[in-house]
Design an enzyme around this catalytic site. Structure first.
Site, mmCIF file in Angstrom:
data_model
loop_
_atom_site.group_PDB
_atom_site.id
_atom_site.type_symbol
_atom_site.label_atom_id
_atom_site.label_comp_id
_atom_site.label_asym_id
_atom_site.label_seq_id
_atom_site.Cartn_x
_atom_site.Cartn_y
_atom_site.Cartn_z
ATOM 1 N N SER A 445 0.819 -1.214 0.000
ATOM 2 C CA SER A 445 0.000 0.000 0.000
ATOM 3 C C SER A 445 0.852 1.263 0.000
ATOM 4 C CB SER A 445 -0.972 0.004 1.177
ATOM 5 O OG SER A 445 -0.406 -0.566 2.313
ATOM 6 N N HIS A 466 -2.944 -3.021 -6.092
ATOM 7 C CA HIS A 466 -3.288 -2.569 -4.734
ATOM 8 C C HIS A 466 -4.780 -2.732 -4.487
ATOM 9 C CE1 HIS A 466 -3.488 0.969 -1.677
ATOM 10 N NE2 HIS A 466 -3.405 -0.190 -1.071
ATOM 11 N N GLU A 478 -6.236 -0.383 -7.410
ATOM 12 C CA GLU A 478 -5.255 0.538 -8.011
ATOM 13 C C GLU A 478 -4.147 -0.327 -8.611
ATOM 14 O OE1 GLU A 478 -5.273 4.684 -5.348
ATOM 15 O OE2 GLU A 478 -3.877 3.110 -4.812
ATOM 16 N N ASN A 516 -4.456 6.721 -0.898
ATOM 17 C CA ASN A 516 -3.831 6.902 0.417
ATOM 18 C C ASN A 516 -2.980 8.163 0.463
ATOM 19 O OD1 ASN A 516 -4.993 4.678 1.611
ATOM 20 N ND2 ASN A 516 -3.355 3.298 0.996
#
Ligand code: NAI
Length: 729
Positions: A445, A466, A478, A516
């Site tokens: 991540s 991801h 992702e 993120n």
């Protein structure tokens, strides 16, 4: 797709699902059929006293102008020819997916659907809709305006308009309640989810379920019912008289609970209520008014932005259409923890054989048991059959023999601990054990994909995939392109993601990738808001009031506050309040206390201890706390994300603003009816966004809030993210 088109001269019959007529190609007629007219989109065939109107607007027969005109003219011609019955049927994949959304907002070209339906309903004989595949939205409304409806058993029927932010606009909210009662209709209309023809038959709006050849079955149905009296939905009163208003309102209130903040479900309730409080024509007018005001509103624009955006985001810019996609007969997942297990379940859920590799037999058994328990919960809730569970379970296997298992893989996804050294060791082993020319993906991540790839001799086959937690539920994927990743790897990861029910969006390689990285920029403002005057519940209330599935502090409690603390420690940063909360042993839900305290049912409750920690830190730091208004809270949490989103676009980490919005609405609990962060910025106007960023940068001393160059540029030009040209990843 092209292979699915029949040659000119072949007859476009509905039951040959997947076959589309060539536009304008003259169809072959079966014996006994007379071609009366063909406007390229609607073919009119007479079989004695029964006529058939076949819709042919591939791929999904949307109700574009020519289709409406074909139906209108066809009904007039059938009447003039003395037809006793008219069957309306779709060719290709389905009956009809509904209105042509690209015609929305453009000048209306007659005939309208209302005019078409007047032709159906004034027809002296019988009109029969014959449904296969799907009849959705306007498509179902066509069927509801007929005297009768027949369908193949597995056909899907629904009114999904609520999901695009409006109400059905061609009588669906008035006719369906008259056929099955207002409460049953409301359930279908407010959820927007389709139901199967067999269920619709039980409810009473499908008259017959047909086995085998749909068109032949529909014609036989029409012939058997010639001269019989089918009451049109508009003239039915038996299901709406004596409706208990209180019962309806209670049912509506229960349904609306799930859609707080949204306008279209409320509009649906209002429209359906009109079906039994107003005469038919007035109810139709009420529905039209609601449709017109909702379709012009911000929420509907947002929902359509996301609807089209989800399709756009899956098309990788610059990837040639003929790029090879490698078949994946077996997936191997390294690591059977939280994420590895969820990824493996996703594959098995969509029929892909998958093997989990773990370090020890014990860890493997635990990983497999977690998957089993997860599936069994779904079986217990009635959402998965035992037979389907067994099918999925049989596709999942496990091994501790790394080399042998990896040697049999067509795609590897690594989901071991988030540690660069561990990941590099795993990839060096993968490099030796895996067949050449397969994709080696990491579910990291945060870590640098290029660095991971450097542990192999084949960085062109290494990339990020991801997934989001829980990986068997969350749709977002992702896919991360490393600096050397080749096109075949990207195409394969994209197609594989789609195959296992995910929504793959290609992003570039950077810390946190897109989602993120952007939410990470919100965190310092959360800390500052707590320091300056907010309590956790104040912040979460505002964000949840905006429509987020969960506020940032409650989300932190779910993920574990120790994780953020470890990241801060590794990076040498501090967050005085968050650090003090963790130092008090409050790690979140797993310790039953974090930003909140939790009862045994995991209900969150404000905790006076947290308040005193916050007040203490503020006092020590000599901050005078003040009341902070909801608008300021919202802006200070959304603006840093938008600003970072702009930087992500400048750097080409995301290809298009819509990619960012799709990421947030599919992986970060951002409601689709709010359209995502970049859509929000456009609604504020980028000049206002720039000014507010400057204002908050000044007031809070957070340099990161200085407007990104892209925002400066767009604000100067009077531009918007929506209108922005496409950049490259
Ligand atoms: P976890 O700690 O639950 O699972 C890791 C598993 O990998 C453990 O079962 C461990 O025994 C196994 N493992 C470690 N080294 C191994 C090796 N050499 N060979 C085979 N198995 C090995 O961790 P989690 O949460 O599943 O995370 C895995 C990865 O997914 C991390 O990179 C993490 O950053 C990423 N990720 C985590 C998310 C989350 O919400 N937990 C979300 C998205 C990505």
């Amino acid at each position: 797709m092209t292979g699915a088109f029949p040659q000119p001269g072949a007859c476009p019959r509905a039951q040959s699902a997947g076959d589309y007529p060539q536009r304008g190609a003259r169809p072959r007629l079966d014996e006994g059929e007379t071609l009366l007219a063909e406007n390229q989109f609607v073919q009119h065939v007479a079989m004695g006293e029964v006529h058939v109107l076949r819709l042919a607007n591939p791929p999904v027969n949307t109700l574009r102008t020519e289709i409406r005109a074909g139906l209108y003219d066809g009904m007039k011609a059938a009447r003039a020819a003395g037809a006793k019955a008219v069957v309306i049927i779709g060719t290709g994949r389905m009956f009809c997916a509904g209105a042509e959304m690209t015609e929305f907002g453009k000048p209306r070209v007659p005939p309208s659907l209302t005019e078409v339906f007047e032709e159906f309903e004034s027809f002296p004989g019988l009109t029969v809709a014959a449904i296969h595949g799907s009849a959705l939205g306007g498509g179902l409304e066509v069927a509801l305006a007929c005297h009768a409806r027949v369908a193949l058993a597995d056909a899907n029927l629904g009114l999904p308009e609520v999901k695009r932010g409006f109400v059905p606009g061609a009588g669906g909210t008035q006719r369906l309640p008259r056929l099955i009662g207002p409460e049953a209709a409301l359930k279908i209309i407010v959820s927007g989810d389709p139901i199967k023809a067999t269920e619709a038959h039980k409810l009473g709006f499908i008259d017959a379920v047909i086995d085998g050849d749909l068109e032949a079955g529909a014609i036989a149905f029409a012939r058997a019912n010639l001269g019989k009296n089918f009451t049109l939905a508009r003239n039915r009163t038996d299901k709406i008289t004596g409706q208990d208003m209180a019962a309806f309102d209670a049912a509506a209130a229960a349904l609306l609970k799930r859609s707080r903040g949204q306008e279209s479900p409320k509009g649906c309730v209002e429209a359906v209520r009109a079906s039994f409080t107003l005469p038919f024509e007035e109810g139709l007018q009420k529905e039209r008014d609601l449709f017109a005001s909702l379709v012009a509103g911000e929420q509907s624009k947002a929902l359509r932005h996301i609807f089209f955006g989800e399709r756009e985001a899956q098309r990788v810019p610059g990837l040639a259409a003929d790029t090879q996609v490698l078949p994946v007969g077996r997936l191997v997942v390294i690591g059977g923890g939280t994420m590895g297990g969820g990824i493996a379940m996703s594959a098995a859920n969509f029929g892909v054989p998958v093997t989990i590799v773990e370090m020890t037999e014990d860890a493997l058994a635990k990983g497999l048991q977690r998957c089993e328990a997860n599936w069994q919960r779904t079986v217990a809730s009635g959402r998965l059959s035992q037979a389907e569970y067994e099918k999925r379970r049989a596709l999942l296997s496990g091994s501790t023999d790394f080399e042998k298992t990896v040697g049999e893989a067509d795609l590897v996804i690594e989901a071991v601990f988030e540690n660069m050294d561990v990941k590099k060791q795993v990839f060096a082993r993968l490099d030796k054990a895996a067949r050449p020319g397969i994709v080696l993906a990491s579910n990291t991540s945060t870590l640098d994909i290029d660095q991971i790839a450097s542990a192999t001799s084949r960085p062109e086959w290494v990339m990020g995939m991801h997934f989001f937690s829980p990986a068997n539920v969350m749709r977002l994927l992702e896919n991360v392109r490393g600096s050397k990743t080749n096109a075949v790897a990207i195409a394969t990861a994209t197609e594989f993601g789609k195959k296992i029910g995910k929504l793959p969006v290609l992003v570039g390689n950077c810390d946190g990738f897109v989602g993120n990285r952007m939410t990470g920029k919100r965190t310092p403002q959360v800390e500052k808001l707590l320091l300056e005057g907010c309590l956790p519940q104040d912040i979460d209330r505002v964000m949840e009031g905006y429509g987020m599935a969960m506020g940032p502090l409650a989300t932190g409690d779910l993920a574990g506050l120790d994780i953020g603390a470890a990241v801060r420690k590794a990076r040498g940063t501090v967050a005085p309040i968050a650090d003090a909360v963790v130092a008090a042993g409050r790690f979140g839900q797993k310790t039953s206390k974090g930003w909140y305290m939790y009862d045994e049912k995991r209900n969150r409750l404000p905790d006076p201890e947290v308040e005193s920690i916050i007040l203490d830190v503020a006092e020590k730091m000599q901050v005078r706390r003040r009341k902070i208004e909801a608008d300021e809270i919202l802006e200070r949490l959304l603006l840093p994300m938008v600003n970072e989103g702009a930087r992500i676009l400048e750097e080409g980490i995301a290809s298009r603003p819509i990619d960012i919005d799709v990421i947030f609405t599919n992986g970060f609990g951002w409601p689709a009816w709010r359209g995502g962060p970049m859509f929000w910025a456009d609604t504020q106007g980028l000049k206002a966004v720039r000014d507010k960023l400057n204002q908050y940068a000044e007031a809070t001393g957070d340099k990161n809030l200085r407007p990104a160059a892209l925002i400066e540029k767009l604000a100067d030009e009077g531009g918007s993210f929506a209108a922005m040209g496409k950049s490259k990843v």
